[in-house]
Design a protein around this motif. Structure first.
Motif, PDB file in Angstrom:
ATOM      1  N   THR A   1       0.834  -1.345   0.021  1.00 19.25           N
ATOM      2  CA  THR A   1      -0.081  -0.207   0.050  1.00 19.25           C
ATOM      3  C   THR A   1       0.931   1.361  -0.045  1.00 19.25           C
ATOM      4  O   THR A   1       1.750   1.367   0.550  1.00 19.25           O
ATOM      5  CB  THR A   1      -0.967   0.175   1.102  1.00 19.25           C
ATOM      6  N   PHE A   2       0.574   2.160  -1.030  1.00 24.38           N
ATOM      7  CA  PHE A   2       1.484   3.108  -1.087  1.00 24.38           C
ATOM      8  C   PHE A   2       0.367   4.432  -1.051  1.00 24.38           C
ATOM      9  O   PHE A   2      -0.238   4.946  -1.777  1.00 24.38           O
ATOM     10  CB  PHE A   2       2.049   3.535  -2.387  1.00 24.38           C
ATOM     11  N   SER A   3       0.414   5.186   0.291  1.00 19.58           N
ATOM     12  CA  SER A   3      -0.500   6.334   0.464  1.00 19.58           C
ATOM     13  C   SER A   3       0.287   7.560   1.154  1.00 19.58           C
ATOM     14  O   SER A   3      -0.188   7.748   2.467  1.00 19.58           O
ATOM     15  CB  SER A   3      -1.605   5.837   1.357  1.00 19.58           C
ATOM     16  N   PRO A   4       1.276   8.170   0.507  1.00 19.89           N
ATOM     17  CA  PRO A   4       1.798   9.292   1.258  1.00 19.89           C
ATOM     18  C   PRO A   4       1.124  10.425   1.363  1.00 19.89           C
ATOM     19  O   PRO A   4      -0.036  10.727   0.598  1.00 19.89           O
ATOM     20  CB  PRO A   4       3.026   9.454   0.033  1.00 19.89           C
ATOM     21  N   ILE A   5       1.335  11.239   2.329  1.00 23.01           N
ATOM     22  CA  ILE A   5       0.473  12.473   2.522  1.00 23.01           C
ATOM     23  C   ILE A   5       1.183  13.786   1.890  1.00 23.01           C
ATOM     24  O   ILE A   5       2.413  13.981   2.099  1.00 23.01           O
ATOM     25  CB  ILE A   5       0.646  12.829   4.138  1.00 23.01           C
ATOM     26  N   PRO A   6       0.754  14.214   0.944  1.00 25.34           N
ATOM     27  CA  PRO A   6       1.156  15.037   0.082  1.00 25.34           C
ATOM     28  C   PRO A   6       1.301  16.631   0.695  1.00 25.34           C
ATOM     29  O   PRO A   6       0.672  16.809   1.780  1.00 25.34           O
ATOM     30  CB  PRO A   6       0.644  15.197  -1.096  1.00 25.34           C
ATOM     31  N   TYR A   7       2.000  17.527  -0.044  1.00 30.33           N
ATOM     32  CA  TYR A   7       1.918  19.014   0.564  1.00 30.33           C
ATOM     33  C   TYR A   7       0.489  19.501   0.718  1.00 30.33           C
ATOM     34  O   TYR A   7      -0.328  19.241  -0.201  1.00 30.33           O
ATOM     35  CB  TYR A   7       2.710  19.687  -0.527  1.00 30.33           C
ATOM     36  N   LYS A   8       0.187  20.164   1.880  1.00 26.25           N
ATOM     37  CA  LYS A   8      -1.412  20.404   2.065  1.00 26.25           C
ATOM     38  C   LYS A   8      -1.920  21.519   1.142  1.00 26.25           C
ATOM     39  O   LYS A   8      -1.191  22.444   0.412  1.00 26.25           O
ATOM     40  CB  LYS A   8      -1.263  21.262   3.277  1.00 26.25           C
ATOM     41  N   GLY A   9      -3.042  20.833   0.557  1.00 25.96           N
ATOM     42  CA  GLY A   9      -3.856  21.740  -0.467  1.00 25.96           C
ATOM     43  C   GLY A   9      -3.285  21.554  -1.928  1.00 25.96           C
ATOM     44  O   GLY A   9      -3.718  22.077  -2.567  1.00 25.96           O
ATOM     45  N   ALA A  10      -2.158  20.707  -2.046  1.00 23.59           N
ATOM     46  CA  ALA A  10      -1.735  20.628  -3.348  1.00 23.59           C
ATOM     47  C   ALA A  10      -2.570  19.352  -4.294  1.00 23.59           C
ATOM     48  O   ALA A  10      -2.813  18.247  -3.658  1.00 23.59           O
ATOM     49  CB  ALA A  10      -0.346  19.858  -3.321  1.00 23.59           C
TER      50      ALA A  10
ATOM     51  N   ILE B   1      17.097   7.419  -4.313  1.00 20.21           N
ATOM     52  CA  ILE B   1      16.104   8.282  -3.605  1.00 20.21           C
ATOM     53  C   ILE B   1      14.785   7.876  -3.799  1.00 20.21           C
ATOM     54  O   ILE B   1      13.981   7.610  -2.771  1.00 20.21           O
ATOM     55  CB  ILE B   1      16.507   9.557  -3.847  1.00 20.21           C
ATOM     56  N   SER B   2      14.153   7.587  -4.925  1.00 17.94           N
ATOM     57  CA  SER B   2      12.817   7.165  -5.079  1.00 17.94           C
ATOM     58  C   SER B   2      12.447   5.872  -4.256  1.00 17.94           C
ATOM     59  O   SER B   2      11.633   5.655  -3.901  1.00 17.94           O
ATOM     60  CB  SER B   2      12.525   7.075  -6.644  1.00 17.94           C
ATOM     61  N   TYR B   3      13.557   5.012  -4.385  1.00 15.60           N
ATOM     62  CA  TYR B   3      13.308   3.667  -3.754  1.00 15.60           C
ATOM     63  C   TYR B   3      13.218   3.806  -2.522  1.00 15.60           C
ATOM     64  O   TYR B   3      12.161   3.206  -1.988  1.00 15.60           O
ATOM     65  CB  TYR B   3      14.515   2.749  -4.253  1.00 15.60           C
ATOM     66  N   VAL B   4      14.091   4.528  -1.834  1.00 13.42           N
ATOM     67  CA  VAL B   4      13.979   4.892  -0.421  1.00 13.42           C
ATOM     68  C   VAL B   4      12.647   5.565  -0.058  1.00 13.42           C
ATOM     69  O   VAL B   4      11.896   5.105   1.059  1.00 13.42           O
ATOM     70  CB  VAL B   4      15.102   5.643   0.216  1.00 13.42           C
ATOM     71  N   LEU B   5      12.125   6.655  -0.554  1.00 11.97           N
ATOM     72  CA  LEU B   5      10.922   7.216  -0.567  1.00 11.97           C
ATOM     73  C   LEU B   5       9.874   6.248  -0.707  1.00 11.97           C
ATOM     74  O   LEU B   5       8.839   6.324   0.219  1.00 11.97           O
ATOM     75  CB  LEU B   5      10.859   8.582  -1.396  1.00 11.97           C
ATOM     76  N   PHE B   6       9.424   5.355  -1.691  1.00 12.67           N
ATOM     77  CA  PHE B   6       8.627   4.545  -1.894  1.00 12.67           C
ATOM     78  C   PHE B   6       8.426   3.896  -0.885  1.00 12.67           C
ATOM     79  O   PHE B   6       7.477   3.020  -0.198  1.00 12.67           O
ATOM     80  CB  PHE B   6       8.806   3.709  -3.158  1.00 12.67           C
ATOM     81  N   THR B   7       9.633   3.019  -0.318  1.00 13.58           N
ATOM     82  CA  THR B   7       9.562   1.790   0.919  1.00 13.58           C
ATOM     83  C   THR B   7       9.296   2.785   2.183  1.00 13.58           C
ATOM     84  O   THR B   7       8.658   2.416   3.270  1.00 13.58           O
ATOM     85  CB  THR B   7      11.029   1.436   1.074  1.00 13.58           C
ATOM     86  N   SER B   8       9.385   4.059   2.101  1.00 11.78           N
ATOM     87  CA  SER B   8       9.051   4.966   3.393  1.00 11.78           C
ATOM     88  C   SER B   8       7.510   5.614   3.388  1.00 11.78           C
ATOM     89  O   SER B   8       7.452   6.384   4.070  1.00 11.78           O
ATOM     90  CB  SER B   8      10.212   6.008   3.750  1.00 11.78           C
ATOM     91  N   ASP B   9       6.870   5.645   2.219  1.00 11.97           N
ATOM     92  CA  ASP B   9       5.489   5.994   2.019  1.00 11.97           C
ATOM     93  C   ASP B   9       5.775   7.507   2.220  1.00 11.97           C
ATOM     94  O   ASP B   9       4.826   8.342   2.526  1.00 11.97           O
ATOM     95  CB  ASP B   9       4.496   5.833   3.290  1.00 11.97           C
ATOM     96  N   ILE B  10       6.765   8.058   1.257  1.00 13.69           N
ATOM     97  CA  ILE B  10       6.804   9.719   1.210  1.00 13.69           C
ATOM     98  C   ILE B  10       6.686   9.852  -0.258  1.00 13.69           C
ATOM     99  O   ILE B  10       6.996   9.036  -1.069  1.00 13.69           O
ATOM    100  CB  ILE B  10       8.356   9.951   1.850  1.00 13.69           C
ATOM    101  N   PRO B  11       5.987  10.969  -0.385  1.00 14.78           N
ATOM    102  CA  PRO B  11       5.654  11.207  -2.186  1.00 14.78           C
ATOM    103  C   PRO B  11       6.858  11.235  -3.004  1.00 14.78           C
ATOM    104  O   PRO B  11       7.912  11.620  -2.475  1.00 14.78           O
ATOM    105  CB  PRO B  11       5.417  12.797  -1.810  1.00 14.78           C
ATOM    106  N   LEU B  12       6.642  10.476  -4.129  1.00 14.50           N
ATOM    107  CA  LEU B  12       7.992  10.489  -4.859  1.00 14.50           C
ATOM    108  C   LEU B  12       8.304  11.756  -5.787  1.00 14.50           C
ATOM    109  O   LEU B  12       7.192  12.572  -6.053  1.00 14.50           O
ATOM    110  CB  LEU B  12       7.736   9.340  -5.966  1.00 14.50           C
TER     111      LEU B  12
END
Length: 676
Positions: free
Chosen positions: A36-45, A153-164
């Motif tokens: 499951t990949f559900s990162p929280i993006p920048y508010k209001g974006a 970097i993208s790999y690390v962010l994907f594994t950590s649920d951070i916006p790509l």
């Protein structure tokens, strides 16, 4: 080196970093890909598709205005110019798709586990990034040492649920069959390497980047150094992209922009041999899918550990307070082009240099980097013929480890193994550069292909040079730790002075000469000199009073090591100066300069007059030319097709004479940051 942004020390690292491959080795790669990949993006974006992003760029007032300007200048219709802009966008734009990210996550897991024993990530930095992306547009700024940087970097962010992120990449990658499209769908947008004065291209690129920053739907990732470093030391930052990402803040279009410096450190770099040969003038292979498949043999090699160090998120609003007056942007409509003022350019340059310095401070120094420093200070014949005594090398490495820690280095020295085991495994890992035999260490040289004709002495020089430049690249990884104390040690050695003001003047002179070689934050010469004094005093190498800097009884070994660390650069620069001052060299082109200098350096090495093979490096040669142009001792001729330069020999000789100690420091300008 200050530890403003990073903690140093060995115990802290073991608690700070987590090996993300450890979990991958114990669980399913397919499970990771479909997590499951559900990162929280920048508010209001709002989410923004490729089509919506491209439409926003094309319909922007800024691009409409520039299109009209270009149409008026060239005689084209506005529609023709806009069609050209559409073509540029199609070539450039990313098409980030989660399905491809999942495919990349699966593939990268397989590849990274084969290449590296561990990939360590500092979790505190990652947690701060997760918070930062929710609060303002984020710019990720990694250093660039390997092609592996590109997607890790993208790999690390994907594994950590951070916006790509969307990632600025060189256009040659887009031309790779299948791979180019996979990268595009993984978030890469492609930039031409030679943009020059193409007004429309600059306008499309800057509006594209600024639109992403203003919308905030994804972090922007780019390499502030512009290119992958072939020498593994930091490159002078390029300012174009830096200006694009901060301009929305300058214009008040966003409240703030957050910069995140990222330091990627390798025990061993995949391209080590390729990079060394490029520096010797052997062209880089064209990026191609076939080339990638042929390079698959690297999967059989061991490349040790990688460390990915996410720095503290930094607010542009806070950083630029008092450095720039944003009112200048209120004088004309935001949508119109505005040539950056000198104040804006200085602020962007300062920011870019600061980011590279923080990347340096966040990088980790390996045992091999320390060993490379010491190996390069031995005569080359000792490395290639007699060998260096292993016990002496290990003893000296432990001495250097202590000095590096005193200077604030972040060491990647495994704590769970004995020191002798750490150094033995380090040398084994770098068996492509050195090998150990009967208690001695030798430099590995490439085997010569069988030839009918005898091998020329020049060919032997190039064989040795390739191995030396590989070794130098690993020394360069920790050069920033010792650089400022080494410059002060060099000032003491060359001037034979103990007077603080005279040593400071020579220190500033060295910064002026080497500003294209090393990273110095503009306007910080005095602080750099004080830092050098502080570190040498802290290590017990010198005594310092208000007027004098004197060597302590125990300091000669430290100062001798530091001065020798900088000597290859001084020797290399002096070879270039010697060539430029030869009779008949009044105008030179870069195309002819590089091979001519390489020939001169080769002759000097063969005659025994020159002891460093680093003078053969094309990057060093280009840095000298850039430095002399900056110092206005070499000037570019306007009306030539080739890049031709006129040489002011008297000015070049003066620099050489100061560097050699023939001109006393009293004759140097003592104003901090003064030009030569």
């Amino acid at each position: 080196m200050t530890s403003t942004y990073w903690d140093s020390g060995r115990a802290g690292l073991e608690n700070e970093f987590v090996d993300i491959l450890e979990e991958r080795r114990c669980s399913s790669d397919l499970g990771l890909a479909f997590k499951t990949f559900s990162p929280i993006p920048y508010k209001g974006a709002p989410s923004c598709s490729t089509a919506e992003l491209n439409k926003a760029v094309l319909e922007s007032q800024y691009l409409r205005y520039v299109a009209k300007e270009i149409a008026a200048e060239t005689g084209q219709s506005v529609e023709e110019v806009r069609e050209e802009a559409v073509g540029i966008l199609e070539e450039m734009s990313q098409n980030l798709q989660l399905g491809f990210i999942r495919l990349m996550a699966f593939t990268l897991s397989k590849v990274l586990k084969r290449l590296f024993t561990s990939i360590y990530v500092n979790m505190e930095g990652l947690n701060m990034l997760q918070q930062a992306v929710q609060e303002s547009p984020v710019i990720l700024m990694p250093n660039h040492r390997s092609y592996v940087d590109f997607l890790v970097i993208s790999y690390v962010l994907f594994t950590s649920d951070i916006p790509l992120p969307v990632i600025a990449a060189g256009i040659p990658l887009a031309g790779m069959k299948m791979v180019g499209e996979i990268l595009r769908r993984s978030g890469a947008f492609f930039i031409r390497r030679a943009i020059g004065s193409d007004k429309l291209y600059w306008a499309v690129l800057s509006e594209y980047v600024k639109t992403i920053v203003k919308n905030g739907f994804a972090p922007v990732e780019f390499y502030v150094e512009g290119l992958r470093s072939r020498t593994l030391k930091s490159l002078i930052p390029k300012l174009g992209m830096m200006h694009m990402v901060v301009e929305p803040y300058f214009k008040g279009e966003v409240y703030d922009v957050t910069l995140v410096p990222i330091s990627i450190s390798y025990d061993r770099v995949l391209e080590e041999s390729l990079l060394a040969h490029e520096l010797l003038g052997i062209p880089k292979p064209k990026e191609s899918t076939m080339g990638l498949l042929k390079a698959s043999k690297v999967l059989q090699e061991d490349y040790g550990c990688m460390h990915v160090n996410f720095g503290r998120p930094m607010s542009v609003r806070q950083l630029c307070q008092g450095k720039i007056n944003r009112c200048q942007y209120n004088l004309i409509p935001r949508d119109l082009p505005l040539k950056p003022s000198a104040e804006t350019q200085a602020c962007v340059s300062w920011l870019a240099h600061l980011m590279v310095r923080i990347q340096e401070e966040g990088s980790l120094t390996s045992p091999w980097s320390l060993m490379a420093c010491l190996l390069l200070q031995a005569p080359t014949t000792a490395l290639t013929e007699e060998g260096l005594l292993w016990h002496q090398l290990t003893e000296k490495t432990l001495w250097l480890r202590k000095l590096a820690l005193e200077f604030g280095a972040r060491l990647n020295w495994p704590g769970q193994a004995s020191d002798s085991d750490v150094m033995s495994s380090t040398v084994d890992l770098h068996g492509s550069i050195v090998h150990r035999k009967a208690g001695r260490v030798y430099l590995v040289q490439e085997e010569q292909p069988e030839r009918r004709r005898p091998i020329k002495p020049e060919d032997d020089v190039m064989r040795t040079a390739a191995a030396v430049l590989m070794l130098a690249s690993y020394r360069n990884q920790c050069l920033h730790v010792f650089l400022r104390p080494a410059m002060l040690a060099t000032a003491m050695h060359v001037t034979k002075s103990t007077q603080r003001d005279e040593l400071a003047a020579f220190f500033c002179f060295l910064q002026d000469v080497f500003s294209n070689e090393f990273i110095f934050i503009p306007g910080k010469s005095s602080q750099d000199f004080e830092e050098a004094c502080f570190l040498l005093k802290k290590s017990g190498a010198v005594h310092i009073s208000q007027q004098e800097v004197t060597v302590s009884d125990a300091g000669r070994e430290v100062l001798s090591f530091l001065q020798a660390l900088l000597q290859p650069f001084i020797d290399s620069y002096q070879v270039m100066f010697r060539y430029l001052c030869e009779d008949g060299v009044n105008v030179c082109s870069e195309k002819h300069f590089l091979p001519a200098v390489r020939n001169l350096a080769t002759k000097l090495i063969l005659s025994g007059e020159l002891h460093t093979y680093e003078a053969l490096s094309s990057d060093t040669q280009k840095n000298v030319l850039s430095a002399l142009r900056r110092l206005e001792t070499v000037t570019k001729l306007r009306a030539t097709e080739q890049n031709e330069f006129r040489v002011n020999k008297a000015a070049v000789r003066r620099i050489d004479d100061i560097l050699s100690g023939k001109i006393p420091p009293q004759m140097l300008q003592t104003t901090p940051d003064a030009k030569l």
